[in-house]
Design an enzyme around this catalytic site. Structure first.
Site, PDB file in Angstrom:
ATOM      1  N   GLU A 158       0.806  -1.236   0.000  1.00 61.54           N
ATOM      2  CA  GLU A 158       0.000   0.000   0.000  1.00 61.54           C
ATOM      3  C   GLU A 158       0.837   1.284   0.000  1.00 61.54           C
ATOM      4  O   GLU A 158       0.656   2.160   0.838  1.00 61.54           O
ATOM      5  CB  GLU A 158      -0.968  -0.019   1.187  1.00 61.54           C
ATOM      6  CG  GLU A 158      -1.888  -1.233   1.157  1.00 61.54           C
ATOM      7  CD  GLU A 158      -2.885  -1.311   2.309  1.00 61.54           C
ATOM      8  OE1 GLU A 158      -2.851  -0.450   3.199  1.00 61.54           O
ATOM      9  OE2 GLU A 158      -3.701  -2.245   2.303  1.00 61.54           O
ATOM     10  N   GLU A 200      -5.653 -11.079  -1.032  1.00 62.89           N
ATOM     11  CA  GLU A 200      -6.467 -10.913   0.196  1.00 62.89           C
ATOM     12  C   GLU A 200      -7.939 -10.938  -0.177  1.00 62.89           C
ATOM     13  O   GLU A 200      -8.730 -10.087   0.223  1.00 62.89           O
ATOM     14  CB  GLU A 200      -6.130  -9.578   0.888  1.00 62.89           C
ATOM     15  CG  GLU A 200      -4.665  -9.432   1.212  1.00 62.89           C
ATOM     16  CD  GLU A 200      -4.318  -8.117   1.913  1.00 62.89           C
ATOM     17  OE1 GLU A 200      -5.233  -7.427   2.397  1.00 62.89           O
ATOM     18  OE2 GLU A 200      -3.116  -7.802   1.967  1.00 62.89           O
TER      19      GLU A 200
HETATM   20  C1  XIL Z   1      -5.851  -6.666   8.410  1.00 62.05           C
HETATM   21  C2  XIL Z   1      -6.250  -7.845   9.271  1.00 62.05           C
HETATM   22  O1  XIL Z   1      -7.129  -8.678   8.575  1.00 62.05           O
HETATM   23  C3  XIL Z   1      -6.879  -7.320  10.527  1.00 62.05           C
HETATM   24  O2  XIL Z   1      -7.189  -8.398  11.390  1.00 62.05           O
HETATM   25  C4  XIL Z   1      -5.914  -6.352  11.202  1.00 62.05           C
HETATM   26  O3  XIL Z   1      -6.530  -5.806  12.325  1.00 62.05           O
HETATM   27  C5  XIL Z   1      -5.498  -5.243  10.262  1.00 62.05           C
HETATM   28  O4  XIL Z   1      -4.967  -5.814   9.096  1.00 62.05           O
HETATM   29  N1  XIL Z   1      -4.685  -4.900   3.807  1.00 62.05           N
HETATM   30  C6  XIL Z   1      -3.664  -5.716   4.222  1.00 62.05           C
HETATM   31  C7  XIL Z   1      -3.876  -6.631   5.369  1.00 62.05           C
HETATM   32  O5  XIL Z   1      -2.623  -5.783   3.575  1.00 62.05           O
HETATM   33  O6  XIL Z   1      -2.704  -6.864   6.105  1.00 62.05           O
HETATM   34  C8  XIL Z   1      -4.958  -6.136   6.271  1.00 62.05           C
HETATM   35  O7  XIL Z   1      -5.206  -7.123   7.260  1.00 62.05           O
HETATM   36  C9  XIL Z   1      -6.203  -5.804   5.491  1.00 62.05           C
HETATM   37  C10 XIL Z   1      -5.943  -4.716   4.499  1.00 62.05           C
END
Ligand code: XIL
Length: 330
Positions: free
Chosen positions: A137, A243
């Site tokens: 990101e 994701e």
């Molecule tokens: C999120 C997790 O799923 C949550 O449990 C945590 O509180 C915050 O991070 N983008 C990403 C992930 O790259 O690492 C994130 O994961 C969601 C958004």
């Protein structure tokens, strides 16, 4: 209302049916303590991403302290069960340890912090974690660089440095840039591809792009998703849907839940997976679901008991699972 009655398929070992790795983000504590959770992961997936355990805030809690306990147990788990462990994530503005955000020093001192961080973690996992989300990101929606402590203190060379340090620590590891909305914001995708393309042309090792794929049941259009993935591939990058989830929530409220909504989620799942399979087999790094059951999802509590994943909270298959499976067998 029983909206989950009669999904059209049975549970089978999903990853065995797929011609690409099928992954899941795992909650370490559940993996250790909850046998049903663990067994479902073992039987359905062949790639694992840690949802928290490898983020800087957890793995590097103080400048001179690293916490590899969960990572080492994940490595053992993956060896034992023959799973791939994908590293997530070395540098992410939201995943920074507190000490990082407070650190004071000149450009060289910051560079040293970045280098030590990446060298130590990738070096520790060398040979066991063969792929990494090196940088997560780093771009804004409009394609500009996102402000973060690394950009502020090192300058934009930090991006190149992240990848160089990772490659130094493990030359064989596959290195990814990971971000969200690449499938729905063409300006962002364009900026990312141009930027990473320039680095690659200079000899920086960047192997793939993680398209996070936090989507919902109506958005983005399937054609936009497929075109974005094809563009990433055309630029010579591996494509990881890193994701993946399909939210049923819009602006904080669950869309009216009726039997059609979960079916619609299933048909979208099928279309997205089918589109992914149209990429060249060598470009398909895999599809990783961001959690196991709906109740495990990061969106469940945040969003009105959202139901974005393949299994319901009792680990029963949902139409989304059947859609995924159907896309694999056609
Ligand atoms: C999120 C997790 O799923 C949550 O449990 C945590 O509180 C915050 O991070 N983008 C990403 C992930 O790259 O690492 C994130 O994961 C969601 C958004």
């Amino acid at each position: 209302m029983d909206t989950e009655k009669d999904p059209s398929c049975n549970k089978v070992p999903l990853f065995e049916k797929a011609d690409f790795p099928v992954g899941v983000a795992v909650d370490f504590a559940k993996l250790i303590r909850d046998e049903a959770y663990r067994n479902l992961i073992i039987s359905q997936f062949n790639s694992i991403t840690a949802e928290q355990s490898m983020k800087a805030s957890f793995i590097h809690p103080a400048r001179d302290a690293y916490n590899f306990s969960e990572t080492d147990q994940l490595i053992e788990f993956c060896k034992k069960h023959n799973k791939r462990l994908h590293g997530h994530t070395l540098v992410w503005y939201k995943g920074n340890a507190k000490w990082m955000d407070k650190f004071k020093g000149d450009k060289d001192a910051w560079d040293q912090v970045l280098k030590e961080h990446i060298h130590t973690i990738v070096g520790h996992c060398r040979g066991n974690v063969k792929s990494w989300d090196v940088l997560n990101e780093a771009f804004n929606d409009d394609g500009s660089l996102r402000q973060n402590v690394w950009l502020k203190n090192i300058g934009e060379e930090y991006i190149e440095k992240c990848f160089r340090y990772a490659a130094e620590a493990d030359p064989a590891a596959l290195l990814f840039y990971n971000d969200f909305d690449l499938e729905s914001r063409p300006e962002k995708l364009d900026a990312v591809l141009k930027y990473l393309g320039r680095l690659k042309a200079k000899g920086v090792k960047i192997d793939g792009i993680g398209m996070q794929m936090h989507t919902n049941v109506n958005f983005p259009y399937i054609t936009d998703i497929n075109m974005a993935a094809m563009e990433v591939e055309a630029h010579g990058f591996l494509v990881h849907y890193s994701e993946f989830d399909i939210s049923l929530v819009k602006a904080g409220t669950l869309w009216m839940m009726d039997k059609h909504l979960l079916k619609r989620q299933g048909s979208r799942m099928k279309e997205i997976v089918a589109g992914y399979r149209r990429l060249g087999s060598k470009s398909r790094f895999g599809i990783t679901m961001w959690g196991l059951s709906d109740a495990d999802s990061w969106l469940y509590d945040k969003n009105d008991h959202d139901r974005p994943l393949l299994f319901d909270k009792r680990y029963k298959v949902k139409p989304a699972y059947c859609g995924f499976l159907e896309a694999l067998t056609e």
